[in-house]
Design a protein around this motif. Sequence first.
Motif, PDB file in Angstrom:
ATOM      1  N   ASN A 122       0.767  -1.191   0.146  1.00 58.30           N
ATOM      2  CA  ASN A 122      -0.136   0.110   0.051  1.00 58.30           C
ATOM      3  C   ASN A 122       0.897   1.223   0.029  1.00 58.30           C
ATOM      4  OD1 ASN A 122      -1.421   2.191   0.688  1.00 58.30           O
ATOM      5  ND2 ASN A 122      -2.733   1.132   2.591  1.00 58.30           N
ATOM      6  N   HIS A 168     -10.441   2.969   1.399  1.00 54.93           N
ATOM      7  CA  HIS A 168     -10.571   2.062   0.327  1.00 54.93           C
ATOM      8  C   HIS A 168     -11.778   1.380   0.049  1.00 54.93           C
ATOM      9  CE1 HIS A 168      -6.512   2.444   2.358  1.00 54.93           C
ATOM     10  NE2 HIS A 168      -6.356   2.633   1.010  1.00 54.93           N
ATOM     11  N   LYS A 213     -10.158  -2.982  -3.225  1.00 51.76           N
ATOM     12  CA  LYS A 213      -9.233  -3.520  -2.106  1.00 51.76           C
ATOM     13  C   LYS A 213      -8.124  -4.169  -2.150  1.00 51.76           C
ATOM     14  CE  LYS A 213     -13.435  -3.913   0.829  1.00 51.76           C
ATOM     15  NZ  LYS A 213     -14.296  -3.001   0.166  1.00 51.76           N
ATOM     16  N   GLU A 252      -6.157  -7.784  -1.142  1.00 46.03           N
ATOM     17  CA  GLU A 252      -7.194  -8.532  -0.138  1.00 46.03           C
ATOM     18  C   GLU A 252      -8.372  -9.136  -1.066  1.00 46.03           C
ATOM     19  OE1 GLU A 252      -9.412  -5.719   2.077  1.00 46.03           O
ATOM     20  OE2 GLU A 252     -10.553  -7.237   3.001  1.00 46.03           O
ATOM     21  N   GLU A 253      -8.477  -8.604  -2.231  1.00 51.65           N
ATOM     22  CA  GLU A 253      -9.540  -9.395  -3.058  1.00 51.65           C
ATOM     23  C   GLU A 253      -9.364 -10.736  -3.315  1.00 51.65           C
ATOM     24  OE1 GLU A 253     -10.942  -6.650  -6.239  1.00 51.65           O
ATOM     25  OE2 GLU A 253     -11.550  -5.277  -4.807  1.00 51.65           O
ATOM     26  N   ARG A 309      -5.376  -5.010   2.610  1.00 47.58           N
ATOM     27  CA  ARG A 309      -6.150  -4.119   2.240  1.00 47.58           C
ATOM     28  C   ARG A 309      -5.532  -2.860   1.334  1.00 47.58           C
ATOM     29  NH1 ARG A 309     -11.214  -2.206   4.000  1.00 47.58           N
ATOM     30  NH2 ARG A 309     -11.665  -4.537   3.959  1.00 47.58           N
ATOM     31  N   ALA A 310      -5.757  -2.469   0.072  1.00 47.99           N
ATOM     32  CA  ALA A 310      -5.346  -1.485  -0.946  1.00 47.99           C
ATOM     33  C   ALA A 310      -3.780  -1.831  -1.084  1.00 47.99           C
ATOM     34  CB  ALA A 310      -5.424  -0.312  -0.110  1.00 47.99           C
TER      35      ALA A 310
END
Lengths: 252, 346
Positions: B235, B242, B246, B249-250, B258-259
């Motif tokens: 990140n 966010h 994401k 994280e997806e 995350r991000a």
Amino acid sequence: MKNKLFLLAAFVIFSIASNAQSVQLQFKNQFNGAPLSFDQLYQTPIGDSVKFSTLNYFISNIELVDKKGNSYKVPQDSSYFLLKHQNDSSKTISLSNIPAGKYQQLVFTIGVDSVRNTLDVSRRTGTLDVGAAARGMYWVWNSGYIFFKLEGKTINQVDSLRKNFRYHIGGYGGYDSKTINNIKVRTIPLKSLVVKKGKNPVITIDVAVERFFNSIIPVKILEHPSVMWGDFSVKLANNYEQIFNLGGIKYE
Amino acid sequence: MNKQAWIFALLITVLTCSFFVGKQSVTAKALLIPSNFPTPTYDLSKNPLTEEGFALGRKLFYDPLLSKDGTISCASCHQQDAGFVQADHDLSHGVEDRLGKRNALPIFNALFRKSFFWDGGVPKLDFVPVNPIENELEMDEKMDNVVHKLNASTNYRALFKNAFSVDTISSKEVLQAFAQFMYAMVSANAKYDKFVRKENNTLLDKEELAGFNLFKDKCASCHSTDLFTDDSFRNNGLDNEHPKDKGREEITLNLADRAKFKVPSLRNVSLTAPYMHDGRFNSLEEVMDHYANTVQNSSTLDPLLKSGTRLGIPLTSNEQKQLILFLNTLTDSTLINNKDFSNPKH
């Protein structure tokens, strides 16, 4: 020609010597004990009215285990089957060259093992071909097979409103980072399966689709109308692992 | 860093001799591994480079037949003159003017990469093309339809027979041809490469050298090796919330990701504007300004961007200029002019 004759002779001798036989597995998708129909309206054990439109799943890595615990594994490259409810022939798996003997367990994976999910494209032929048989059973953005796919509509009894539901369950554990692993290895006790010449055993596996909605945890469709790549998929995989059970063994 | 001169490591020992794929004779194509690069990640023994396979991959890359309505080819979003990204597009542009979710990444040096796409969702090069082909916002086609369309073409059937000895085309050959075209696209002929490999007495000038030293000090932890990426997900503080994308994280479903997005290679970066996963920055000046002044905090912000007294990387405006001058030395004009990688119809 000579070569071919030799190969044929070798094959015949090998077959007699090992007394290898065929075994059939028939998967019977059911709802409350009756054959599943996509035309029929059903009630789930949780009380949702449903009509199904898709039921596909991979069965792979099939093994037969005898009472000493020795297992015969179907050669891996020919051990991936994609069963589609609307394709009757896909629901019968014919195994050949099974060594004669008495077996007490049938073991298979519901889904596709993690190694095969990451092999190069030359090892993804047949049912695993993303440009043919496996259409709709593969995530392209998050590379990996969808192991179990159940889709349909739920119909509200009060206002007759229909809502689609989609369950696409996959996840092989991740390649370079650990993530969801929904690979389920199911062991089916057989009491006794006799494989010998002239016996032609047929093992029936009953797939109790109604229990998808409650075998471990209750699933209310409107609370989870679409489950794909997410934590709840683990619960659905735990549920459907239980729905595959022995129907019976007969000899033809 | 490898100081040796430009050494060709020939993976295929015999340059022009023929070998056999099934019954068909094919011609091996040489693949050159730059001496200053890490080892390839792709298993070449499973899909060795041939003239015929490469030419087929190149033809497919430029063919809009791959898309649902025949309007978009791979080259629509991966343009050679733009370093194989889509010029002037923050998000990739698909069929029926649909806009993709993220900014197209360049595709060169795929031979050496550990995973693909901004979120690393595809770990194997073989399966990279299926993603844009089936993405509804990009080519919106199904891989089996692509295979049907190719089998309906007498010309393609003949080319696949030549390259892979098959009468009927399947996704295996399509994806192997694609992989050959992509993994053969090695970009390692920038001024920087000639400098580190000591070719033709190439030197960086005083400002470029100052930029290089700054780069080693302030950027190379993430943009490491001569690929100019460590292939990790980080990140870099574009936003403090966010809600939309994401990132990693997806794929991992891990909140700690995350991000986070793939650290992009900086090779040919002067050609590949706009920048970042959402293409929000149009120039390298804006990118420098971000790292120097506008890094946003969040729980997953990379620790390297919050190790100082303030967020980001301390960079004076002169240092930013020097860094950009150094980044310009990563431009490989032989990549964008190489006829091997251009549209075969032109």
